[in-house]
Design a protein around this motif. Structure first.
Motif, PDB file in Angstrom:
ATOM      1  N   LEU A  42       0.798  -1.184  -0.072  1.00 41.12           N
ATOM      2  CA  LEU A  42      -0.109  -0.105  -0.010  1.00 41.12           C
ATOM      3  C   LEU A  42       0.850   1.206   0.105  1.00 41.12           C
ATOM      4  O   LEU A  42       0.423   2.231  -0.692  1.00 41.12           O
ATOM      5  CB  LEU A  42      -0.783  -0.018   1.290  1.00 41.12           C
ATOM      6  N   ASP A  43       1.833   1.359   0.605  1.00 39.54           N
ATOM      7  CA  ASP A  43       2.787   2.353   0.703  1.00 39.54           C
ATOM      8  C   ASP A  43       3.445   2.566  -0.710  1.00 39.54           C
ATOM      9  O   ASP A  43       3.649   3.612  -1.024  1.00 39.54           O
ATOM     10  CB  ASP A  43       3.977   2.151   1.720  1.00 39.54           C
ATOM     11  N   GLY A  44       3.646   1.464  -1.276  1.00 39.33           N
ATOM     12  CA  GLY A  44       4.407   1.420  -2.813  1.00 39.33           C
ATOM     13  C   GLY A  44       3.229   2.126  -3.601  1.00 39.33           C
ATOM     14  O   GLY A  44       3.783   2.986  -4.536  1.00 39.33           O
ATOM     15  N   ILE A  45       1.987   1.754  -3.549  1.00 35.41           N
ATOM     16  CA  ILE A  45       1.033   2.150  -4.241  1.00 35.41           C
ATOM     17  C   ILE A  45       0.847   3.955  -4.149  1.00 35.41           C
ATOM     18  O   ILE A  45       0.840   4.761  -5.086  1.00 35.41           O
ATOM     19  CB  ILE A  45      -0.309   1.666  -3.984  1.00 35.41           C
ATOM     20  N   LEU A  46       0.767   4.249  -2.786  1.00 38.93           N
ATOM     21  CA  LEU A  46       0.578   5.668  -2.584  1.00 38.93           C
ATOM     22  C   LEU A  46       1.709   6.530  -2.895  1.00 38.93           C
ATOM     23  O   LEU A  46       1.458   7.756  -3.418  1.00 38.93           O
ATOM     24  CB  LEU A  46       0.204   5.731  -1.143  1.00 38.93           C
ATOM     25  N   ARG A  47       2.791   5.807  -2.917  1.00 34.01           N
ATOM     26  CA  ARG A  47       3.733   6.798  -3.283  1.00 34.01           C
ATOM     27  C   ARG A  47       4.050   7.171  -4.623  1.00 34.01           C
ATOM     28  O   ARG A  47       4.739   8.245  -5.028  1.00 34.01           O
ATOM     29  CB  ARG A  47       5.448   6.181  -2.848  1.00 34.01           C
TER      30      ARG A  47
END
Length: 249
Positions: A184-189
């Motif tokens: 999820l962090d990778g998606i949002l970044r």
């Protein structure tokens, strides 16, 4: 005593500060005698992350396919970025389906090259950065990966396009809970501030911290929709608790 959450109708895009990136009116889809989408109306402006929630068979995946331009047998009006569905809308939509179309024997490097050749807006460097962030090797074949690792490859490919609308259908369903935060962090970044990200999921708890708004569906229609903070304030509950009440689980 429990109360049933009040239903919210999506506001007219003309009444919002930002025009809708996705606008749907009377969208209807039939699979034989079964109605998948039943006169659905929906407006989604850019600059937000939307959780598309609902039970299996409620129409989430069908809606995603229509918006992505991969399912054309429907009635109603659909506009993406102000345009009717067609080649121009496909060029601004990045779609991650719930089932992979990539060859199992392909290496990650080949998948990157494939997307680079096929999509003019594909950012190879961004994809490689995500692959590295997910601790994957470009030399690895998909068939050698776990389901969760393959999901990470697909997410990296989808989010590396310079699109305006991102449609992710159950992107973390095959990922173990320990790895979900990193994904999820990778998606949002990678998401631009003015983009629209729609995530179809049943994992409300995991996604809730990142959601700006939600759309809950049942029987091919919008059952409940609204801004996440407003819904939590109105009902005094988390989105997951509201979700459980709406679907009676």
């Amino acid at each position: 005593m429990t109360t049933t959450p009040t239903l919210h109708q999506e506001s007219d895009p003309a009444m919002t500060e930002q025009p809708a990136l996705v606008s749907v009116r009377g969208l209807t889809v039939h699979y034989g005698s079964r109605t998948a989408l039943d006169g659905l109306d929906l407006d989604l402006p850019g600059g937000q992350i939307v959780g598309l929630l609902g039970e299996n068979g409620c129409g989430k995946s069908t809606l995603m396919k229509v918006l992505a331009g991969v399912y054309a047998d429907h009635r109603g009006e659909v506009r993406v970025a102000g345009l009717p569905l067609g080649p121009a809308t496909k060029a601004v939509v990045s779609y991650l389906p719930d089932r992979s179309a990539l060859p199992e024997r392909a290496r990650v490097r080949y998948c990157l090259e494939l997307f680079e050749d096929f999509y003019p807006d594909f950012d190879r460097a961004k994809a490689a950065e995500l692959i590295a962030r997910f601790r994957l090797e470009e030399s690895t074949r998909l068939e050698e990966m776990s389901k969760g690792m393959r999901e990470k490859v697909h997410i990296a490919l989808a989010m590396a396009r310079r699109a305006r609308v991102f449609l992710l259908d159950e992107p973390i369903s095959g990922v173990d809970p320990a790895a979900r935060d990193g994904i999820l962090d990778g998606i949002l970044r990678t998401l631009d501030d003015d983009s629209l990200l729609v995530i179809a999921t049943h994992l409300v708890h995991d996604l809730e911290p990142g959601l700006d708004s939600v759309v809950m569906m049942r029987h091919g229609r919008v059952l409940l929709t609204g801004a996440a903070d407003e819904l939590r304030a109105e009902h005094g509950e988390s989105l997951e608790q509201i979700f459980r009440k709406v679907y009676g689980s």
